[in-house]
Design a protein around this motif. Sequence first.
Motif, PDB file in Angstrom:
ATOM      1  N   GLU A 145       0.890  -1.367   0.275  1.00 42.96           N
ATOM      2  CA  GLU A 145      -0.009   0.043   0.029  1.00 42.96           C
ATOM      3  C   GLU A 145       0.938   1.319   0.009  1.00 42.96           C
ATOM      4  OE1 GLU A 145      -4.127  -1.962   2.445  1.00 42.96           O
ATOM      5  OE2 GLU A 145      -2.372  -0.719   3.477  1.00 42.96           O
ATOM      6  N   HIS A 146       1.993   1.080   0.499  1.00 34.96           N
ATOM      7  CA  HIS A 146       3.095   2.274   0.589  1.00 34.96           C
ATOM      8  C   HIS A 146       3.900   2.373  -0.656  1.00 34.96           C
ATOM      9  CE1 HIS A 146       1.913   2.562   4.914  1.00 34.96           C
ATOM     10  NE2 HIS A 146       2.342   3.564   4.786  1.00 34.96           N
ATOM     11  N   ALA A 147       4.353   1.291  -1.213  1.00 31.66           N
ATOM     12  CA  ALA A 147       5.347   1.190  -1.949  1.00 31.66           C
ATOM     13  C   ALA A 147       4.978   1.016  -3.606  1.00 31.66           C
ATOM     14  CB  ALA A 147       6.297  -0.051  -1.731  1.00 31.66           C
ATOM     15  N   LEU A 148       3.600   0.634  -3.682  1.00 31.56           N
ATOM     16  CA  LEU A 148       3.226   0.296  -4.989  1.00 31.56           C
ATOM     17  C   LEU A 148       1.791   1.006  -5.397  1.00 31.56           C
ATOM     18  CD1 LEU A 148       3.374  -3.689  -4.960  1.00 31.56           C
ATOM     19  CD2 LEU A 148       5.098  -2.075  -5.534  1.00 31.56           C
ATOM     20  N   LYS A 149       1.727   1.352  -6.615  1.00 30.42           N
ATOM     21  CA  LYS A 149       0.381   2.109  -7.009  1.00 30.42           C
ATOM     22  C   LYS A 149      -0.474   1.079  -7.204  1.00 30.42           C
ATOM     23  CE  LYS A 149       2.367   6.493  -9.108  1.00 30.42           C
ATOM     24  NZ  LYS A 149       2.454   7.323 -10.227  1.00 30.42           N
ATOM     25  N   LYS A 150      -1.818   1.642  -7.069  1.00 28.90           N
ATOM     26  CA  LYS A 150      -2.788   0.644  -7.459  1.00 28.90           C
ATOM     27  C   LYS A 150      -2.605   0.374  -8.885  1.00 28.90           C
ATOM     28  CE  LYS A 150      -5.666   0.397  -3.737  1.00 28.90           C
ATOM     29  NZ  LYS A 150      -5.174   1.457  -2.904  1.00 28.90           N
ATOM     30  N   GLY A 151      -2.961  -1.068  -9.115  1.00 29.43           N
ATOM     31  CA  GLY A 151      -2.980  -1.483 -10.438  1.00 29.43           C
ATOM     32  C   GLY A 151      -1.749  -2.043 -10.860  1.00 29.43           C
ATOM     33  N   VAL A 152      -0.680  -1.907 -10.063  1.00 31.00           N
ATOM     34  CA  VAL A 152       0.502  -2.607 -10.378  1.00 31.00           C
ATOM     35  C   VAL A 152       0.499  -3.819 -10.873  1.00 31.00           C
ATOM     36  CG1 VAL A 152       2.819  -3.255  -9.369  1.00 31.00           C
ATOM     37  CG2 VAL A 152       2.442  -1.036  -9.324  1.00 31.00           C
ATOM     38  N   ARG A 153       1.386  -4.428 -11.704  1.00 36.11           N
ATOM     39  CA  ARG A 153       1.384  -5.650 -12.319  1.00 36.11           C
ATOM     40  C   ARG A 153       2.828  -6.232 -11.765  1.00 36.11           C
ATOM     41  NH1 ARG A 153       2.471  -5.960 -17.336  1.00 36.11           N
ATOM     42  NH2 ARG A 153       2.959  -3.767 -17.660  1.00 36.11           N
ATOM     43  N   ALA A 154       2.568  -7.071 -10.641  1.00 27.66           N
ATOM     44  CA  ALA A 154       3.643  -7.493  -9.604  1.00 27.66           C
ATOM     45  C   ALA A 154       3.754  -9.053  -9.958  1.00 27.66           C
ATOM     46  CB  ALA A 154       3.615  -7.138  -8.368  1.00 27.66           C
ATOM     47  N   VAL A 155       5.026  -9.516 -10.053  1.00 26.97           N
ATOM     48  CA  VAL A 155       5.533 -11.086 -10.117  1.00 26.97           C
ATOM     49  C   VAL A 155       6.367 -10.998  -9.312  1.00 26.97           C
ATOM     50  CG1 VAL A 155       7.254 -10.642 -11.653  1.00 26.97           C
ATOM     51  CG2 VAL A 155       6.149 -12.705 -11.661  1.00 26.97           C
ATOM     52  N   SER A 156       6.222 -12.458  -8.205  1.00 26.05           N
ATOM     53  CA  SER A 156       6.825 -12.790  -7.251  1.00 26.05           C
ATOM     54  C   SER A 156       6.724 -14.094  -7.266  1.00 26.05           C
ATOM     55  CB  SER A 156       6.178 -12.293  -5.939  1.00 26.05           C
ATOM     56  OG  SER A 156       5.096 -13.148  -5.672  1.00 26.05           O
ATOM     57  N   ASP A 157       7.776 -15.091  -6.218  1.00 28.39           N
ATOM     58  CA  ASP A 157       7.829 -16.279  -6.154  1.00 28.39           C
ATOM     59  C   ASP A 157       6.540 -16.782  -5.528  1.00 28.39           C
ATOM     60  OD1 ASP A 157       8.116 -15.871  -3.599  1.00 28.39           O
ATOM     61  OD2 ASP A 157      10.391 -16.157  -3.447  1.00 28.39           O
ATOM     62  N   GLY A 158       6.426 -18.027  -5.084  1.00 32.63           N
ATOM     63  CA  GLY A 158       5.088 -18.686  -4.435  1.00 32.63           C
ATOM     64  C   GLY A 158       4.978 -18.476  -2.986  1.00 32.63           C
ATOM     65  N   LEU A 159       5.964 -17.694  -2.442  1.00 30.40           N
ATOM     66  CA  LEU A 159       5.683 -17.457  -0.860  1.00 30.40           C
ATOM     67  C   LEU A 159       4.422 -16.852  -0.430  1.00 30.40           C
ATOM     68  CD1 LEU A 159       7.836 -17.910   1.487  1.00 30.40           C
ATOM     69  CD2 LEU A 159       8.079 -15.457   1.505  1.00 30.40           C
ATOM     70  N   SER A 160       3.766 -17.376   0.041  1.00 25.82           N
ATOM     71  CA  SER A 160       2.128 -17.048   0.475  1.00 25.82           C
ATOM     72  C   SER A 160       1.977 -15.833   1.099  1.00 25.82           C
ATOM     73  CB  SER A 160       1.611 -18.282   1.522  1.00 25.82           C
ATOM     74  OG  SER A 160       2.308 -18.008   2.744  1.00 25.82           O
ATOM     75  N   CYS A 161       3.063 -14.980   1.583  1.00 22.30           N
ATOM     76  CA  CYS A 161       2.883 -13.742   2.048  1.00 22.30           C
ATOM     77  C   CYS A 161       2.532 -12.818   1.074  1.00 22.30           C
ATOM     78  CB  CYS A 161       4.009 -13.397   2.887  1.00 22.30           C
ATOM     79  SG  CYS A 161       5.405 -13.145   2.180  1.00 22.30           S
ATOM     80  N   PHE A 162       2.868 -13.217  -0.170  1.00 19.38           N
ATOM     81  CA  PHE A 162       2.907 -12.156  -1.326  1.00 19.38           C
ATOM     82  C   PHE A 162       1.529 -11.813  -1.887  1.00 19.38           C
ATOM     83  CE2 PHE A 162       7.696 -12.902  -1.964  1.00 19.38           C
ATOM     84  CZ  PHE A 162       8.179 -11.654  -1.348  1.00 19.38           C
ATOM     85  N   ARG A 163       0.520 -12.712  -1.305  1.00 20.89           N
ATOM     86  CA  ARG A 163      -0.729 -12.589  -1.537  1.00 20.89           C
ATOM     87  C   ARG A 163      -1.242 -11.169  -1.035  1.00 20.89           C
ATOM     88  NH1 ARG A 163      -4.248 -17.741  -0.538  1.00 20.89           N
ATOM     89  NH2 ARG A 163      -5.852 -16.523  -1.297  1.00 20.89           N
ATOM     90  N   GLY A 164      -0.623 -10.745  -0.105  1.00 18.39           N
ATOM     91  CA  GLY A 164      -0.870  -9.310   0.409  1.00 18.39           C
ATOM     92  C   GLY A 164      -0.997  -8.102  -0.557  1.00 18.39           C
ATOM     93  N   ILE A 165       0.027  -8.613  -1.772  1.00 15.72           N
ATOM     94  CA  ILE A 165      -0.089  -7.558  -2.702  1.00 15.72           C
ATOM     95  C   ILE A 165      -1.611  -7.495  -3.340  1.00 15.72           C
ATOM     96  CG2 ILE A 165       0.913  -7.124  -4.936  1.00 15.72           C
ATOM     97  CD1 ILE A 165       3.496  -8.651  -4.042  1.00 15.72           C
ATOM     98  N   GLU A 166      -2.051  -8.375  -3.533  1.00 24.70           N
ATOM     99  CA  GLU A 166      -3.505  -8.379  -4.183  1.00 24.70           C
ATOM    100  C   GLU A 166      -4.692  -7.797  -3.079  1.00 24.70           C
ATOM    101  OE1 GLU A 166      -4.352 -12.619  -4.749  1.00 24.70           O
ATOM    102  OE2 GLU A 166      -2.110 -13.029  -5.342  1.00 24.70           O
ATOM    103  N   ASP A 167      -4.250  -8.003  -2.075  1.00 28.98           N
ATOM    104  CA  ASP A 167      -5.098  -7.256  -0.813  1.00 28.98           C
ATOM    105  C   ASP A 167      -4.982  -5.864  -0.937  1.00 28.98           C
ATOM    106  OD1 ASP A 167      -5.845  -9.828  -0.035  1.00 28.98           O
ATOM    107  OD2 ASP A 167      -4.321  -9.765   1.511  1.00 28.98           O
ATOM    108  N   ALA A 168      -3.660  -5.479  -1.469  1.00 24.88           N
ATOM    109  CA  ALA A 168      -3.467  -3.980  -1.465  1.00 24.88           C
ATOM    110  C   ALA A 168      -3.826  -3.307  -2.844  1.00 24.88           C
ATOM    111  CB  ALA A 168      -1.934  -3.861  -1.535  1.00 24.88           C
TER     112      ALA A 168
END
Length: 244
Positions: free
Chosen positions: A125-148
């Motif tokens: 929420e602080h580091a990425l603009k809404k609508g960013v297309r982010a790619v990460s590995d499969g670490l489950s915590c990165f689902r928080g990007i979708e929540d943002a």
Amino acid sequence: MGCVFGRELATWFLGIYLVTQNKAGISCLTLHRQLGISYNAALRMKHKLMQVMMERDNSWQLSGFVQIDDAYWGGERHGGRRGRGSENKAPFVAAVQTDADNHPIYMKFNAVDNFRRKTIQEWAEHALKKGVRAVSDGLSCFRGIEDAGCQHTAIITGGGHASMENELFTWVNTMLGNVKTAITGTYHKLDPKHLGRYLSEFNYRFNRRFDMPSMISRLGRAAVNTAPMPDRLLKLPDVQWKPG
């Protein structure tokens, strides 16, 4: 009185020059030697300038396509827990924005308290603009990007060479290697509680690398517009995002 003030101001500008123009960073000991000031004065200068860099880069967000990875600073203690659970490892998020030709544009390496979904949501929420297309590995915590409110693709890499060779992570892996190598070569000891400041130093220089000369005046202007940072605050941990 005016001469003393003038010398102090000249020392600060020289310090800004040394901090901004050294690609691999500059240690407090080297600042102490090159500026002819006490080690403690060099330590305060270095941390105050890094604090300015951190606050300045925290004021804007990455956009477009962003490669993201989890990373740690520090090794395992003898007899302690191993892997991600090691007490001596400080976690941080590595994010690199790339253009349509997959060239790196900006980076954000930020210290976090842990790799939990809520923490990553707050970071995003602080580091990425809404609508960013982010790619990460499969670490489950990165689902928080979708929540943002960002688009997120998780790719199971399996770690090791498989993740290093995946072109979707080329630049975040490259920047991670460069930053870790630079920190190891420049600093004899880095206190994990100040990892955020040290990472911000690399963020600041990389994000302004196409106009190195102007970096001096830009950091000077940012410094005079940043709230004072007394010693008692400089000594506090500077983790930027903790779980809510």
